[in-house]
Design a protein around this motif. Structure first.
Motif, short mmCIF file in Angstrom:
data_model
loop_
_atom_site.label_atom_id
_atom_site.label_comp_id
_atom_site.label_asym_id
_atom_site.label_seq_id
_atom_site.Cartn_x
_atom_site.Cartn_y
_atom_site.Cartn_z
N ALA A 92 0.86 -1.18 0.00
CA ALA A 92 0.00 0.00 0.00
C ALA A 92 0.90 1.24 0.00
CB ALA A 92 -0.90 0.01 1.24
N ASP A 93 0.44 2.29 -0.62
CA ASP A 93 1.20 3.54 -0.66
C ASP A 93 0.58 4.52 0.33
OD1 ASP A 93 2.81 5.65 -1.17
OD2 ASP A 93 2.23 5.92 -3.27
N LEU A 94 0.97 4.41 1.58
CA LEU A 94 0.42 5.30 2.61
C LEU A 94 1.01 6.70 2.53
CD1 LEU A 94 0.29 2.89 5.69
CD2 LEU A 94 -1.58 3.66 4.21
N ARG A 95 1.97 6.89 1.62
CA ARG A 95 2.47 8.24 1.40
C ARG A 95 1.43 9.09 0.68
NH1 ARG A 95 7.85 6.33 -1.62
NH2 ARG A 95 6.23 5.06 -2.59
N ARG A 96 0.55 8.43 -0.06
CA ARG A 96 -0.48 9.15 -0.84
C ARG A 96 -1.89 8.87 -0.35
NH1 ARG A 96 2.98 12.67 -2.98
NH2 ARG A 96 4.72 11.64 -4.05
N ASP A 97 -2.14 7.62 0.07
CA ASP A 97 -3.49 7.23 0.48
C ASP A 97 -3.74 7.57 1.94
OD1 ASP A 97 -3.94 6.23 -2.03
OD2 ASP A 97 -3.38 4.17 -1.51
N ASN A 98 -4.93 8.07 2.21
CA ASN A 98 -5.33 8.37 3.58
C ASN A 98 -6.44 7.42 4.03
OD1 ASN A 98 -3.76 10.69 4.46
ND2 ASN A 98 -4.79 11.82 2.82
N PRO A 99 -6.37 6.91 5.25
CA PRO A 99 -7.45 6.06 5.76
C PRO A 99 -8.78 6.82 5.76
CG PRO A 99 -5.52 5.91 7.18
CD PRO A 99 -5.26 7.03 6.22
N GLU A 100 -9.84 6.14 5.32
CA GLU A 100 -11.16 6.77 5.24
C GLU A 100 -11.93 6.56 6.54
OE1 GLU A 100 -12.98 5.07 1.81
OE2 GLU A 100 -11.57 6.02 0.40
N PRO A 101 -12.69 7.56 6.98
CA PRO A 101 -13.41 7.48 8.25
C PRO A 101 -14.32 6.26 8.37
CG PRO A 101 -13.43 9.73 7.44
CD PRO A 101 -12.85 8.89 6.34
N ASP A 102 -15.01 5.89 7.27
CA ASP A 102 -15.89 4.72 7.32
C ASP A 102 -15.13 3.45 7.68
OD1 ASP A 102 -18.03 6.26 6.73
OD2 ASP A 102 -18.17 5.69 4.62
N ALA A 103 -13.88 3.38 7.21
CA ALA A 103 -13.07 2.19 7.48
C ALA A 103 -12.49 2.22 8.90
CB ALA A 103 -11.95 2.07 6.46
N THR A 104 -11.96 3.37 9.31
CA THR A 104 -11.32 3.45 10.62
C THR A 104 -12.32 3.28 11.76
OG1 THR A 104 -11.50 5.87 10.59
CG2 THR A 104 -9.44 4.90 9.79
N GLY A 105 -13.62 3.54 11.48
CA GLY A 105 -14.63 3.34 12.50
C GLY A 105 -14.84 1.89 12.88
N LEU A 106 -14.30 0.94 12.08
CA LEU A 106 -14.46 -0.48 12.35
C LEU A 106 -13.45 -1.03 13.36
CD1 LEU A 106 -15.10 -1.74 8.72
CD2 LEU A 106 -16.79 -1.50 10.55
N ILE A 107 -12.36 -0.31 13.56
CA ILE A 107 -11.31 -0.79 14.46
C ILE A 107 -10.97 0.32 15.44
CG2 ILE A 107 -8.91 -1.59 14.61
CD1 ILE A 107 -9.19 -2.89 11.94
N SER A 108 -10.89 -0.02 16.71
CA SER A 108 -10.61 0.98 17.72
C SER A 108 -9.17 1.46 17.62
CB SER A 108 -10.86 0.41 19.12
OG SER A 108 -9.87 -0.56 19.43
N GLU A 109 -8.93 2.65 18.16
CA GLU A 109 -7.58 3.20 18.15
C GLU A 109 -6.62 2.32 18.95
OE1 GLU A 109 -5.12 7.24 19.49
OE2 GLU A 109 -7.32 7.19 19.59
N SER A 110 -7.05 1.81 20.09
CA SER A 110 -6.16 0.98 20.91
C SER A 110 -5.76 -0.29 20.17
CB SER A 110 -6.85 0.63 22.23
OG SER A 110 -8.05 -0.09 22.00
N ALA A 111 -6.71 -0.90 19.45
CA ALA A 111 -6.38 -2.11 18.69
C ALA A 111 -5.44 -1.78 17.54
CB ALA A 111 -7.65 -2.75 18.15
#
Length: 588
Positions: A92-111
């Motif tokens: 994955a190219d995380l230098r260009r791609d940003n995590p989308e809110p719909d996706a990050t809502g599935l996993i907690s920050e601590s996990a």
């Protein structure tokens, strides 16, 4: 482990945990290449490297790739590319791609932080997830219960993944809720008489805002936080790699409570709002202990607070790791091995003077030498060195502390900063009586540092006799290696470069700006140095009252490479840009 919450769309269509699109977890399958063989085939490591890493692996039980990174043989991007080929997992190219809110809502920050995994995007029940370790079975356990039809794994270097998690789960994301709660809570407001009452409830909005501002600053690698009331709002800025960036705007009504909360944490007087104050407190952020040095002062809009962040877990640099060219390193090492005399490191605030002083200690410290320091504050903990913290309330100042140090039979004395004539005089006298004294002073370059001592009232013959050398330094930002691209400097930049004697180049590069560098085009910094050795000719010029310009011309003729020479070398080597040199380095 607290995991995820179902999104509304998932509940509507009755999504259920689906399969992972990836090879099976565990040891390398039959016929699957081994990591060491892949790196050997590519010529990235040698058989000796592999043998040494495997020996360490048997003792520690750690992964081969982690051991090779710790030894400096490969970096995390090389490892990620090799793992991608080994397991057939795309990068994955995380230098260009940003995590989308719909996706990050599935996993907690601590996990996400504990497993180093970040959801990238969610589309029609298909979730793309980025990981750094394909062999971590805990990741499979986490992903197996997600309310999606299918999960596809991608790999990314560990540092890029950590940056992506910091972007996806920003501590400042919830500040808006706390601001609204603050404005709606009468207990958090200041009474009409101006008495700053700050609630002690740990969940109070103002406490949460301060905690989140400091937490995000640490995650963004900030060295300072500026909280500034301006007209109808409060501006919050982080200094990252030497440049200020605005990150947050708060309502003006929060300004008094914000500063009062910070004062309480730093054990300062919350009633006194007209005079400048200094304080200090400690926090633990993401498992790291942080010392926060606080300074407040009154402006026309109210009190401004500046917080200096000192990460206690950071390791000490050696002189060889500071970026000094070989010839300058050699010259400086010779000077600091003098059995007595005074060595000064000069530069403006934030130019890395303390880092250079401690790197010097790592060079000269031995068991048979008694090293003592007096600092404000103690920024680095050096376990085998006797360190003294300034304490104004206990009457421990630089001058009084230095006097007490002289009665402790020292060989080497580090004075954090020469601020006044009394401290300067004691330090100079210590250097003349058989001690090696290391200290810093605010000055524009190495030559002007000598004249700063003269301006303080130290006699020229004492300065000439005591000082053995001076280092002038700056910190410049490095071009971000994740977004390098060709470009053409502006005509004014080219004129500046040519006037200073820069070597013509066939091509120019800079950082375009990416997620890794927060869009700045720069990441991390490197030092620019000049080393002035005090020779007999320099001593004579000091005693006869020559001008700083005359002295500077003399030391350059004697072989000192000025700051501008080192800065131009960094531009020629594509380490930094002309614009950064113009912004940072004082050239004469």
């Amino acid at each position: 482990m607290a995991l995820m919450r179902r999104t509304r769309s998932n509940e509507a269509v009755g999504f259920h945990p689906g399969p992972l699109v990836r090879p099976p977890i565990g040891r390398a399958a039959a016929g699957q290449p081994r990591l060491g063989d892949l790196l050997l085939t590519d010529g990235l490591i040698t058989p000796t490297d592999v043998a040494g890493a495997l020996t360490r692996q048997q003792v520690s039980g750690r992964r081969l790739g982690s051991i090779l990174i710790d030894q400096g043989i490969i970096d995390d991007r090389v490892l990620a590319n090799a793992l991608s080929r080994q397991f057939g997992i795309p990068m994955a190219d995380l230098r260009r791609d940003n995590p989308e809110p719909d996706a990050t809502g599935l996993i907690s920050e601590s996990a996400a932080r504990s497993l180093m995994v970040v959801p990238l995007r969610l589309l029609d029940g298909h979730l793309d997830v980025v990981i750094s370790d394909p062999l971590d079975v805990r990741v499979d356990e986490l992903l197996a219960v997600l309310p999606v039809r299918e999960v596809t794994l991608h790999l990314a270097p560990l540092e890029e993944l950590r940056s992506a998690i910091n972007r996806a789960y920003r501590a400042l994301a919830e500040v808006g809720e706390h601001v609204a709660a603050f404005e709606g809570a009468e207990i958090a407001r200041l009474p009409a008489d101006g008495d700053p009452r700050v609630t002690i409830d740990d969940d109070a909005p103002i406490i949460q805002v301060v905690n989140k501002v400091v937490t995000q600053a640490m995650r963004d690698r900030a060295s300072d936080i500026h909280i500034e009331p301006i007209d109808e709002h409060v501006r919050v800025r982080y200094r990252i790699d030497g440049a200020l960036n605005q990150v947050l705007t708060l309502p003006a009504s929060m300004a008094p409570a914000l500063v009062s909360r910070i004062k309480i944490m730093a054990n300062m007087n919350i009633v006194e709002r007209r005079r400048p104050q200094d304080g200090q407190f400690q926090m633990t952020i993401d498992g790291r202990d942080v010392d926060v040095r606080v300074s407040t002062t009154a402006t026309i809009w109210g009190e401004k607070a500046v917080l200096r962040l000192l990460d206690k877990s950071r390791s000490l640099y050696t002189l060889g790791e500071l970026g000094m060219p070989a010839e300058i390193h050699h010259r400086y090492s010779q000077l600091v091995r003098s059995p007595f005399g005074m060595m000064i490191v000069s530069g403006p605030t934030g130019s890395g003077k303390t880092t250079t002083l401690y790197a010097t200690l790592t060079e000269i410290h031995r068991d048979e030498v008694n090293v003592m320091t007096i600092e404000d504050p103690v920024e680095y903990v050096f376990r085998s060195v006797n360190q003294i913290q300034i304490n104004e309330q206990a009457d421990v100042t630089f001058a009084s502390g230095l006097k007490s140090i002289l009665r402790q039979d020292p060989d080497v004395i580090l004075v954090g900063e020469v601020r006044d004539v009394e401290t300067a005089r004691i330090a100079v006298q210590s250097a003349l009586t058989g001690h090696l004294v290391l200290s810093s002073i605010h000055a524009t370059d190495a030559a002007s540092a000598l004249y700063r001592l003269l301006d303080m009232g130290i006699e020229p013959f004492l300065v000439a006799s005591a000082i053995v050398g001076v280092v002038g330094q700056r910190l410049v930002r490095r071009i971000c290696q994740s977004c390098i691209a060709p470009y053409q400097p502006t005509p004014s930049e080219m004129l500046f470069y040519q006037q200073l004697g820069g070597i013509p180049k066939p091509r120019w590069i800079h950082g375009e700006g990416c997620n890794v560098c927060a869009g700045t085009g720069y990441r991390d910094r490197i030092g620019v140095y000049e080393v002035l050795a005090v020779t007999d000719e320099v001593r004579q010029m000091l005693i006869t009252g020559s001008s700083p310009r005359e002295l500077r011309d003399l030391v350059i003729r004697q072989g000192m490479q000025p700051l501008r020479t080192q800065a131009l070398r960094l531009v020629s080597d594509d380490v930094t840009t002309i614009a950064e040199i113009i912004r940072t380095v004082y050239v004469v």
